[in-house]
Design a protein around this motif. Structure first.
Motif, PDB file in Angstrom:
ATOM      1  N   ARG A  36     -49.456  28.486  -0.939  1.00  8.15           N
ATOM      2  CA  ARG A  36     -50.056  28.439   0.396  1.00  8.15           C
ATOM      3  C   ARG A  36     -49.555  29.589   1.262  1.00  8.15           C
ATOM      4  O   ARG A  36     -50.334  30.215   1.984  1.00  8.15           O
ATOM      5  CB  ARG A  36     -49.791  27.081   1.043  1.00  8.15           C
TER       6      ARG A  36
ATOM      7  N   ARG B 276     -47.524  18.400   7.823  1.00  7.88           N
ATOM      8  CA  ARG B 276     -47.936  17.699   6.609  1.00  7.88           C
ATOM      9  C   ARG B 276     -49.090  18.423   5.901  1.00  7.88           C
ATOM     10  O   ARG B 276     -49.159  18.431   4.682  1.00  7.88           O
ATOM     11  CB  ARG B 276     -48.344  16.279   6.956  1.00  7.88           C
ATOM     12  N   GLU B 277     -50.001  19.030   6.670  1.00  6.39           N
ATOM     13  CA  GLU B 277     -51.147  19.728   6.083  1.00  6.39           C
ATOM     14  C   GLU B 277     -50.717  20.952   5.273  1.00  6.39           C
ATOM     15  O   GLU B 277     -51.412  21.357   4.351  1.00  6.39           O
ATOM     16  CB  GLU B 277     -52.121  20.153   7.170  1.00  6.39           C
TER      17      GLU B 277
ATOM     18  N   THR C  53     -44.520  20.296  -3.326  1.00  6.55           N
ATOM     19  CA  THR C  53     -44.077  21.032  -4.509  1.00  6.55           C
ATOM     20  C   THR C  53     -43.758  22.452  -4.069  1.00  6.55           C
ATOM     21  O   THR C  53     -44.475  23.029  -3.248  1.00  6.55           O
ATOM     22  CB  THR C  53     -45.136  21.071  -5.636  1.00  6.55           C
TER      23      THR C  53
ATOM     24  N   GLY D 288     -46.562  24.864  -4.916  1.00  9.12           N
ATOM     25  CA  GLY D 288     -47.698  24.695  -4.010  1.00  9.12           C
ATOM     26  C   GLY D 288     -47.448  25.368  -2.681  1.00  9.12           C
ATOM     27  O   GLY D 288     -48.327  26.021  -2.114  1.00  9.12           O
TER      28      GLY D 288
ATOM     29  N   CYS E 219     -47.353  19.225   2.544  1.00  6.63           N
ATOM     30  CA  CYS E 219     -47.728  18.128   1.627  1.00  6.63           C
ATOM     31  C   CYS E 219     -49.215  17.801   1.756  1.00  6.63           C
ATOM     32  O   CYS E 219     -49.580  16.672   2.090  1.00  6.63           O
ATOM     33  CB  CYS E 219     -46.923  16.877   1.938  1.00  6.63           C
ATOM     34  N   PRO E 220     -50.113  18.746   1.505  1.00  6.77           N
ATOM     35  CA  PRO E 220     -51.535  18.472   1.740  1.00  6.77           C
ATOM     36  C   PRO E 220     -52.089  17.329   0.893  1.00  6.77           C
ATOM     37  O   PRO E 220     -53.038  16.673   1.297  1.00  6.77           O
ATOM     38  CB  PRO E 220     -52.221  19.793   1.416  1.00  6.77           C
ATOM     39  N   ASP E 221     -51.493  17.086  -0.261  1.00  2.66           N
ATOM     40  CA  ASP E 221     -51.966  15.985  -1.115  1.00  2.66           C
ATOM     41  C   ASP E 221     -50.988  14.807  -1.119  1.00  2.66           C
ATOM     42  O   ASP E 221     -51.064  13.926  -1.969  1.00  2.66           O
ATOM     43  CB  ASP E 221     -52.224  16.477  -2.537  1.00  2.66           C
ATOM     44  N   GLY E 222     -50.059  14.808  -0.164  1.00  2.00           N
ATOM     45  CA  GLY E 222     -49.115  13.702  -0.045  1.00  2.00           C
ATOM     46  C   GLY E 222     -47.754  13.948  -0.669  1.00  2.00           C
ATOM     47  O   GLY E 222     -46.833  13.177  -0.465  1.00  2.00           O
ATOM     48  N   THR E 223     -47.613  15.022  -1.441  1.00  2.00           N
ATOM     49  CA  THR E 223     -46.323  15.358  -2.046  1.00  2.00           C
ATOM     50  C   THR E 223     -46.041  16.842  -1.860  1.00  2.00           C
ATOM     51  O   THR E 223     -46.956  17.657  -1.809  1.00  2.00           O
ATOM     52  CB  THR E 223     -46.293  15.062  -3.560  1.00  2.00           C
TER      53      THR E 223
END
Length: 135
Positions: free
Chosen positions: A117, A100-101, A110, A113, A104-108
């Motif tokens: 990363r 998840r980190e 993309t 994104g 989806c670090p901000d909850g979603t």
């Protein structure tokens, strides 16, 4: 098991460096993207363990993103699979964290994104003169 391989295009096969994936005797060109669909959990654990341990023993930068709820369980989970973190002097060459980190670090999630990363991981590897980045 199903494996899909997408080798890097435009590279001269004779001069392209190869890497040991750890779970097959066949060497693959560096930067190969591989999608591996596992038959069961036992096969997944075996392949992942061999893949990560191969990268660690070849002094590559290695990232593994575990589908766990608690950060403190990641290294215990990896140890249960036979994967030991590298020595403290090489600790900056690994990124073991919850999926998840990374995804989806901000909850979603993309796509851009995630690409950013992964690009940052690649740049970190290059800045530390790493031989390869394995995730």
């Amino acid at each position: 098991m199903t494996t899909t391989i997408r080798p890097v295009t435009g590279a001269d096969a004779a001069t392209q460096p190869t890497i040991d994936m750890g779970f097959t005797a066949e060497p693959f060109p560096a930067n190969t993207h591989m999608c591996y669909i596992f038959n069961d959990e036992a096969e997944r654990r075996e392949v992942i363990t061999r893949y990560i341990n191969s990268g660690l023993s070849d002094h590559e930068f290695v990232g593994y993103f575990a589908d766990l709820e608690d950060d403190t369980l990641v290294e215990d989970y990896l140890a249960s699979m036979g994967i030991q973190p590298p020595a403290p002097s090489r600790r900056d060459h690994v990124l073991f964290c919850r999926a998840r980190e990374v995804y989806c670090p901000d909850g979603t999630f993309t796509a851009q994104g995630m690409i950013n990363r992964l690009r940052n991981l690649h740049n970190t590897c290059q800045a530390h003169h790493g031989v390869n980045l394995r995730v």
